[in-house]
Design a protein around this motif. Structure first.
Motif, mmCIF file in Angstrom:
data_model
loop_
_atom_site.group_PDB
_atom_site.id
_atom_site.type_symbol
_atom_site.label_atom_id
_atom_site.label_comp_id
_atom_site.label_asym_id
_atom_site.label_seq_id
_atom_site.Cartn_x
_atom_site.Cartn_y
_atom_site.Cartn_z
ATOM 1 N N GLU A 268 -22.378 0.437 1.426
ATOM 2 C CA GLU A 268 -21.613 1.615 0.571
ATOM 3 C C GLU A 268 -20.287 1.155 0.037
ATOM 4 O OE1 GLU A 268 -22.354 1.249 3.911
ATOM 5 O OE2 GLU A 268 -23.562 3.028 4.547
ATOM 6 N N VAL A 269 -19.893 0.005 0.587
ATOM 7 C CA VAL A 269 -18.181 -0.395 -0.102
ATOM 8 C C VAL A 269 -18.190 -1.860 -0.725
ATOM 9 C CG1 VAL A 269 -17.324 1.143 1.808
ATOM 10 C CG2 VAL A 269 -17.587 -1.337 2.450
ATOM 11 N N VAL A 270 -17.186 -1.950 -1.515
ATOM 12 C CA VAL A 270 -17.006 -3.193 -1.847
ATOM 13 C C VAL A 270 -15.553 -3.893 -1.431
ATOM 14 C CG1 VAL A 270 -16.410 -4.625 -3.952
ATOM 15 C CG2 VAL A 270 -18.073 -2.884 -4.070
ATOM 16 N N VAL A 271 -15.703 -5.021 -0.787
ATOM 17 C CA VAL A 271 -14.367 -5.470 -0.164
ATOM 18 C C VAL A 271 -13.856 -6.574 -0.707
ATOM 19 C CG1 VAL A 271 -13.279 -6.299 2.056
ATOM 20 C CG2 VAL A 271 -15.321 -4.537 1.924
ATOM 21 N N GLU A 272 -12.391 -6.600 -1.058
ATOM 22 C CA GLU A 272 -11.691 -7.777 -1.556
ATOM 23 C C GLU A 272 -10.431 -8.201 -0.906
ATOM 24 O OE1 GLU A 272 -8.850 -8.731 -5.625
ATOM 25 O OE2 GLU A 272 -10.529 -6.900 -5.591
ATOM 26 N N THR A 273 -10.642 -9.587 -0.437
ATOM 27 C CA THR A 273 -9.450 -9.976 0.171
ATOM 28 C C THR A 273 -8.298 -10.138 -0.510
ATOM 29 O OG1 THR A 273 -10.716 -11.077 1.993
ATOM 30 C CG2 THR A 273 -8.657 -11.935 1.807
ATOM 31 N N ILE A 274 -6.982 -9.548 -0.249
ATOM 32 C CA ILE A 274 -6.008 -9.582 -1.022
ATOM 33 C C ILE A 274 -4.661 -10.586 -0.575
ATOM 34 C CG2 ILE A 274 -6.172 -7.456 -2.101
ATOM 35 C CD1 ILE A 274 -4.230 -6.221 -0.346
ATOM 36 N N ARG A 275 -4.803 -11.076 0.774
ATOM 37 C CA ARG A 275 -3.925 -11.923 1.072
ATOM 38 C C ARG A 275 -4.443 -12.369 2.578
ATOM 39 N NH1 ARG A 275 1.521 -8.238 2.710
ATOM 40 N NH2 ARG A 275 0.879 -7.651 4.677
ATOM 41 N N ARG A 276 -3.617 -13.344 3.267
ATOM 42 C CA ARG A 276 -3.843 -13.822 4.645
ATOM 43 C C ARG A 276 -2.422 -13.779 5.053
ATOM 44 N NH1 ARG A 276 -8.872 -16.039 5.578
ATOM 45 N NH2 ARG A 276 -8.192 -16.317 7.638
ATOM 46 N N THR B 136 -5.002 -3.462 -9.581
ATOM 47 C CA THR B 136 -4.156 -4.520 -10.546
ATOM 48 C C THR B 136 -2.674 -4.341 -10.149
ATOM 49 O OG1 THR B 136 -5.495 -3.978 -12.679
ATOM 50 C CG2 THR B 136 -3.256 -4.922 -12.959
ATOM 51 N N VAL B 137 -2.362 -3.100 -9.791
ATOM 52 C CA VAL B 137 -1.036 -3.214 -9.151
ATOM 53 C C VAL B 137 -0.754 -3.815 -7.815
ATOM 54 C CG1 VAL B 137 0.846 -1.605 -8.400
ATOM 55 C CG2 VAL B 137 -0.515 -1.050 -10.486
ATOM 56 N N LEU B 138 -1.848 -3.318 -7.113
ATOM 57 C CA LEU B 138 -2.041 -4.027 -5.603
ATOM 58 C C LEU B 138 -2.050 -5.358 -5.455
ATOM 59 C CD1 LEU B 138 -2.665 -3.485 -2.510
ATOM 60 C CD2 LEU B 138 -5.029 -3.164 -3.166
ATOM 61 N N ARG B 139 -3.023 -5.950 -6.445
ATOM 62 C CA ARG B 139 -3.062 -7.495 -6.270
ATOM 63 C C ARG B 139 -1.473 -8.159 -6.635
ATOM 64 N NH1 ARG B 139 -7.785 -5.971 -9.907
ATOM 65 N NH2 ARG B 139 -9.567 -6.007 -8.306
ATOM 66 N N ARG B 140 -0.844 -7.627 -7.724
ATOM 67 C CA ARG B 140 0.477 -8.104 -8.004
ATOM 68 C C ARG B 140 1.344 -7.884 -6.911
ATOM 69 N NH1 ARG B 140 2.494 -4.354 -11.536
ATOM 70 N NH2 ARG B 140 3.829 -3.577 -10.260
ATOM 71 N N VAL B 141 1.293 -6.618 -6.097
ATOM 72 C CA VAL B 141 2.425 -6.485 -4.948
ATOM 73 C C VAL B 141 2.078 -7.233 -3.647
ATOM 74 C CG1 VAL B 141 2.812 -4.883 -3.330
ATOM 75 C CG2 VAL B 141 2.849 -3.905 -5.891
ATOM 76 N N ALA B 142 0.763 -7.601 -3.584
ATOM 77 C CA ALA B 142 0.357 -8.402 -2.526
ATOM 78 C C ALA B 142 0.819 -9.755 -2.729
ATOM 79 C CB ALA B 142 -1.173 -8.185 -2.301
ATOM 80 N N ALA B 143 0.528 -10.147 -3.918
ATOM 81 C CA ALA B 143 0.948 -11.643 -4.373
ATOM 82 C C ALA B 143 2.611 -11.889 -4.264
ATOM 83 C CB ALA B 143 0.511 -11.948 -5.742
ATOM 84 N N ASP B 144 3.238 -10.851 -4.493
ATOM 85 C CA ASP B 144 4.543 -10.837 -4.441
ATOM 86 C C ASP B 144 5.232 -10.811 -3.147
ATOM 87 O OD1 ASP B 144 4.807 -10.999 -7.347
ATOM 88 O OD2 ASP B 144 5.023 -8.999 -7.621
ATOM 89 N N ASP B 145 4.252 -10.302 -2.298
ATOM 90 C CA ASP B 145 4.897 -10.133 -0.764
ATOM 91 C C ASP B 145 4.641 -11.418 -0.118
ATOM 92 O OD1 ASP B 145 5.612 -7.915 0.681
ATOM 93 O OD2 ASP B 145 3.511 -7.767 1.571
ATOM 94 N N HIS B 146 4.278 -12.396 -0.629
ATOM 95 C CA HIS B 146 4.032 -13.403 -0.146
ATOM 96 C C HIS B 146 4.863 -14.513 -0.682
ATOM 97 C CE1 HIS B 146 1.663 -12.121 3.196
ATOM 98 N NE2 HIS B 146 0.936 -13.315 3.272
#
Length: 298
Positions: free
Chosen positions: A156-164, A288-298
């Motif tokens: 029922e869901v699609v999952v994408e890892t955005i960071r570790r 798109t915004v989430l991926r950028r923020v997650a990348a900037d967060d690390h």
């Protein structure tokens, strides 16, 4: 039959008070414009303009009609722009669920970025949600996106890892294990743990069990809690230690020391889940915004 174009023709003439200039503005010839205005007057049964060889003036009825026409056309224009923004994913209502540790780190930055990039998006958040509760809310439509810790299953869901995130040990200030720069898992054999709810309700509870099992012992769990804020507060009170994702430190509870867990510098994934199927334009914009923020967060 009256159409929107007739109202636009009327507004142009009423604003210009000149058929020639109105025709140029509308990019049509003057005779058809004059004919359309006459048809409008006939349909309404009123005279909207007083015409002479030297000037065109609105009648009182025409002036009253203009006020209504302007409101109608403005509303139509606004509706069109709103439809475009919704179709582009720039306007709508979004509900986000979030696991505890990301509630105090990633989530505030994400919401600020969404307010800046997508200001017409109405965003609500539900923080401190364990993964099973988020999945249930996602499938039932109570939330649109879930920020959680895998593993997450189900068609029922699609999952994408955005960071570790690295795993840290949260210790009460003054604990003898605070003296070093890190904590070896073997140092926790005799420790009492504060952890998230067990019995499949928390991914972190399972991670704790797995890490300790790999080191050859079963953790002594003194307290199980539902919220990360409560977990850290109990650690600060000296009621145990906890293994947490590094971003938990953003909670900023006094009396707690966070040290990296070794050996192997274990990590835990943070993922975003959405309902299966083709994502809406709004979800695509937010991701798109989430991926950028997650990348900037690390």
């Amino acid at each position: 039959m009256m159409e929107l174009r007739h109202l636009r023709y009327f507004r142009a003439v009423a604003e210009e008070l000149h058929f020639g200039r109105a025709a140029e503005r509308l990019h049509i010839a003057q005779p058809p414009l004059s004919q359309q205005i006459r048809h409008l007057e006939e349909e309404l049964g009123v005279t909207l303009f007083v015409r002479s060889t030297r000037r065109v003036e609105l009648t009182p009825a025409g002036q009253a009609y203009l006020e209504r026409v302007e409101a109608i056309l403005d509303a139509v224009d606004v509706a069109g722009l709103q439809a475009q923004r919704v179709a582009e994913g720039r306007q709508g209502t979004l509900a986000i669920g979030c696991v505890g540790s990301a509630t105090y780190s990633l989530l505030p930055r994400l919401v600020r970025a969404l307010r800046q990039d997508l200001p017409e998006l109405d965003v609500s958040v539900r923080g401190e949600m364990l993964a099973p509760a988020q999945l249930s809310a996602l499938i039932s439509g109570q939330i649109d996106l879930a920020l959680l810790r895998p593993p997450v299953g189900g068609a029922e869901v699609v999952v994408e890892t955005i960071r570790r995130d690295r795993l840290f040990v949260a210790l009460p200030e003054g604990d003898q294990r605070c003296a070093g720069e890190s904590v070896d898992i073997d140092e926790l054999r005799d420790a009492e743990f504060v952890t998230h709810a067990g019995q499949g309700r928390s991914v972190m509870n399972g991670i704790l069990a797995s890490i300790c099992a790999a080191a050859g012992f079963v953790p002594q769990i003194r307290h199980e809690v539902a919220e990360t804020s409560t977990l850290v507060t109990l650690v600060a009170a000296g009621l145990g230690v906890a293994i947490v994702p590094e971003p938990t430190a953003a909670l900023g509870v006094a009396g707690v020391r966070y040290l990296p867990l070794i050996p192997g510098a274990p990590t835990v994934e943070l993922a975003v889940a959405r309902p299966a199927g083709v994502p809406s334009p709004m979800i695509e914009q937010v991701l798109t915004v989430l991926r950028r923020v997650a990348a900037d967060d690390h």
